[in-house]
Design a protein around this motif. Structure first.
Motif, PDB file in Angstrom:
ATOM      1  N   ARG A 307       0.823  -1.212   0.000  1.00  0.00           N
ATOM      2  CA  ARG A 307       0.000   0.000   0.000  1.00  0.00           C
ATOM      3  C   ARG A 307       0.858   1.263   0.000  1.00  0.00           C
ATOM      4  N   GLY A 308       2.085   1.155   0.533  1.00  0.00           N
ATOM      5  CA  GLY A 308       2.973   2.303   0.608  1.00  0.00           C
ATOM      6  C   GLY A 308       3.228   2.715   2.038  1.00  0.00           C
ATOM      7  N   SER A 309       4.474   2.966   2.374  1.00  0.00           N
ATOM      8  CA  SER A 309       4.861   3.444   3.693  1.00  0.00           C
ATOM      9  C   SER A 309       5.988   4.445   3.513  1.00  0.00           C
ATOM     10  N   VAL A 310       6.015   5.463   4.354  1.00  0.00           N
ATOM     11  CA  VAL A 310       7.054   6.482   4.230  1.00  0.00           C
ATOM     12  C   VAL A 310       8.051   6.441   5.372  1.00  0.00           C
ATOM     13  N   ILE A 319      15.634   0.112   4.024  1.00  0.00           N
ATOM     14  CA  ILE A 319      15.522  -0.026   2.571  1.00  0.00           C
ATOM     15  C   ILE A 319      14.075  -0.383   2.260  1.00  0.00           C
ATOM     16  N   LYS A 320      13.381   0.484   1.527  1.00  0.00           N
ATOM     17  CA  LYS A 320      11.964   0.295   1.240  1.00  0.00           C
ATOM     18  C   LYS A 320      11.789  -0.444  -0.080  1.00  0.00           C
ATOM     19  N   ILE A 321      11.076  -1.574  -0.018  1.00  0.00           N
ATOM     20  CA  ILE A 321      10.860  -2.432  -1.181  1.00  0.00           C
ATOM     21  C   ILE A 321       9.369  -2.414  -1.501  1.00  0.00           C
ATOM     22  N   THR A 369      19.722   5.609   2.005  1.00  0.00           N
ATOM     23  CA  THR A 369      18.468   5.064   1.500  1.00  0.00           C
ATOM     24  C   THR A 369      17.484   6.212   1.309  1.00  0.00           C
ATOM     25  N   CYS A 370      16.350   5.924   0.652  1.00  0.00           N
ATOM     26  CA  CYS A 370      15.365   6.983   0.412  1.00  0.00           C
ATOM     27  C   CYS A 370      14.867   7.590   1.717  1.00  0.00           C
ATOM     28  N   SER A 371      14.571   6.749   2.689  1.00  0.00           N
ATOM     29  CA  SER A 371      14.059   7.289   3.954  1.00  0.00           C
ATOM     30  C   SER A 371      15.120   8.126   4.660  1.00  0.00           C
ATOM     31  N   HIS A 376      13.775  10.788   7.495  1.00  0.00           N
ATOM     32  CA  HIS A 376      12.959   9.972   8.403  1.00  0.00           C
ATOM     33  C   HIS A 376      13.826   9.354   9.494  1.00  0.00           C
ATOM     34  N   GLN A 377      13.429   9.578  10.763  1.00  0.00           N
ATOM     35  CA  GLN A 377      14.120   8.996  11.913  1.00  0.00           C
ATOM     36  C   GLN A 377      13.099   8.578  12.967  1.00  0.00           C
ATOM     37  N   GLU A 378      12.006   7.959  12.535  1.00  0.00           N
ATOM     38  CA  GLU A 378      10.953   7.579  13.477  1.00  0.00           C
ATOM     39  C   GLU A 378      11.476   6.620  14.540  1.00  0.00           C
ATOM     40  N   PHE A 379      10.854   6.711  15.723  1.00  0.00           N
ATOM     41  CA  PHE A 379      11.263   5.847  16.836  1.00  0.00           C
ATOM     42  C   PHE A 379      10.113   5.722  17.814  1.00  0.00           C
ATOM     43  N   ILE A 380       9.878   4.491  18.300  1.00  0.00           N
ATOM     44  CA  ILE A 380       8.858   4.298  19.330  1.00  0.00           C
ATOM     45  C   ILE A 380       9.229   3.085  20.180  1.00  0.00           C
ATOM     46  N   LEU A 381       9.069   3.238  21.495  1.00  0.00           N
ATOM     47  CA  LEU A 381       9.366   2.157  22.434  1.00  0.00           C
ATOM     48  C   LEU A 381       8.278   2.154  23.504  1.00  0.00           C
TER      49      LEU A 381
END
Length: 404
Positions: A307-310, A319-321, A369-371, A376-381
């Motif tokens: 579907r797509g993810s950013v 690496i987004k495939i 990589t593209c991200s 993009h540096q998302e993070f969640i814990l």
């Protein structure tokens, strides 16, 4: 030939980041302000939002702050949270990395702490930027894989292509980690047949059965409305697609978040908590699973999507495939690989698998990589609970000392 950054424990990183780690949500803003002063300079923000004690969170944060891609760490504490900041600082110091802890309540508040933090980062960044790389082999790489925003094309193109890349990496002695046990329901016996010992095969079955019980108790499986809109019909169909990311190599071990694989080979990461259902949905987003892969030492992560993810990630490149050619045409800047070419007869699974393998090598040598390029540096814990793995989980060898 690869080149990496040598760490005191013998591992090598493919990046040399400075992380700013907050220990409670109350310190999040201050830590973010410190990081904001250093755009595109390899300063990443990570942290734990909770205030109540969590052995899991402390274990994961220790793994992240001493990850091979991390060269220095600044810890930001409010001062009254339950997180053991002294233990974290001592762990980072013992790893040979520069480390400091700022306590907001002791330094005089927001502005004073932000100034102190920015000064510390400025003092330590030049050495990280000047660090020299040393020779590194493919066998020293640790690569994870995850799928997100899956649709009916994911199990036909991107996922099996990622599996082909995994097989190529494992053949060269690298470590490959796949996960999402809640999306492997129905595939547990296939995995057991690939286990290197019967005892490990039994444990693989049990961990997927645990996931099925967990989701049954919650009354909600790992199947989103977007999956159905994208053409997936059941969790079993989604599971078969997710399973194909593992490739065909023998399964060498079963690990849990924060465990470091002791040898090269293919490993399953069990991400569903042990014990009674206490913390709600096991992974509230794809990035929560990426963090757990990174905590197991992954230098980079293969992310398949239909579907797509950013999203990307702090610490380890993603690496987004892209599985769906129409999605790729809509979102080309966010995608590293167009696996949808397989559906249109423009490439084979093996060809795309080799392309993914090549991108892993290029990213390990410094290619963004593209991200990464998009920032993009998302993070969640979040909160979880895990019991230690048994010796049968790692039949090929016990974890080295730094993994315990």
């Amino acid at each position: 030939m690869l080149k990496g950054f040598l760490r005191a424990d013998g591992r090598k990183g493919i990046r040399n980041y400075l992380v700013v780690a907050y220990l409670v949500e109350c310190a999040h803003h201050v830590a973010a302000e410190i990081v904001r002063a250093f755009p595109n300079q390899g300063v990443h923000l990570i942290g734990f939002p909770g205030c109540f004690p969590s052995d899991y969170a402390e274990r994961i944060m220790q793994r992240l702050c001493t990850h091979p891609n991390v060269g220095a760490c600044l810890i930001v504490s409010l001062g009254c949270e339950s997180f053991n900041r002294r233990n974290l600082e001592e762990s980072v110091a013992a790893s040979g990395r520069p480390v400091a802890t700022l306590v907001i309540q002791e330094l005089g508040g927001t502005r004073a702490t932000v100034r102190a933090g920015q000064d510390w980062v400025r003092e330590n960044l030049p050495a990280l930027h000047a660090a020299e790389r040393v020779p590194m082999t493919v066998s020293e790489l640790v690569v994870g894989t995850i799928c997100g925003g899956s649709d009916g094309t994911s199990g036909l193109t991107a996922n099996p292509a990622a599996g082909r890349a995994f097989d190529l990496l494992v053949a060269e002695g690298a470590t490959a980690i796949f996960e999402e046990t809640g999306e492997l329901i129905g595939c547990e016996y296939f995995m057991a047949d690939r286990a290197v010992t019967p005892e490990l095969g039994k444990l693989l079955i049990e961990c997927v059965q645990k996931a099925a019980r967990y989701y049954s108790t919650l009354g909600h499986g790992s199947f989103a409305p977007g999956n159905a809109e994208g053409g997936l019909s059941t969790i079993e169909e989604k599971s078969l697609g997710a399973y194909s990311k593992s490739g065909q190599s023998p399964i060498a071990g079963l690990i849990k978040p924060g465990d470091l694989p002791p040898t090269g080979g293919l490993y399953l990461l069990d991400v569903v908590p042990d014990g009674e259902v206490r913390f709600g949905f096991p992974n509230i987003s794809d990035n929560a699973e990426i963090v757990e892969l990174i905590a197991c030492g992954c230098h980079l992560v293969l992310f398949t999507t239909g579907r797509g993810s950013v999203v990307g990630s702090a610490i380890s490149p993603v690496i987004k495939i892209c599985a769906n050619p129409e999605t790729y045409r809509r979102m080309p800047e966010d995608m590293d690989v167009n696996a949808g070419r397989i559906l249109e007869g423009q490439a084979t699974l093996d060809e795309v698998g080799r392309e993914i393998y090549g991108l892993v090598i290029e990213a390990a040598n410094g290619r963004m990589t593209c991200s990464e390029a998009l920032g993009h540096q998302e993070f969640i814990l979040t909160y979880k609970y895990f019991e230690p793995i048994s010796p049968a989980c790692l039949p090929l060898g016990a974890p080295p000392a730094y993994a315990r």
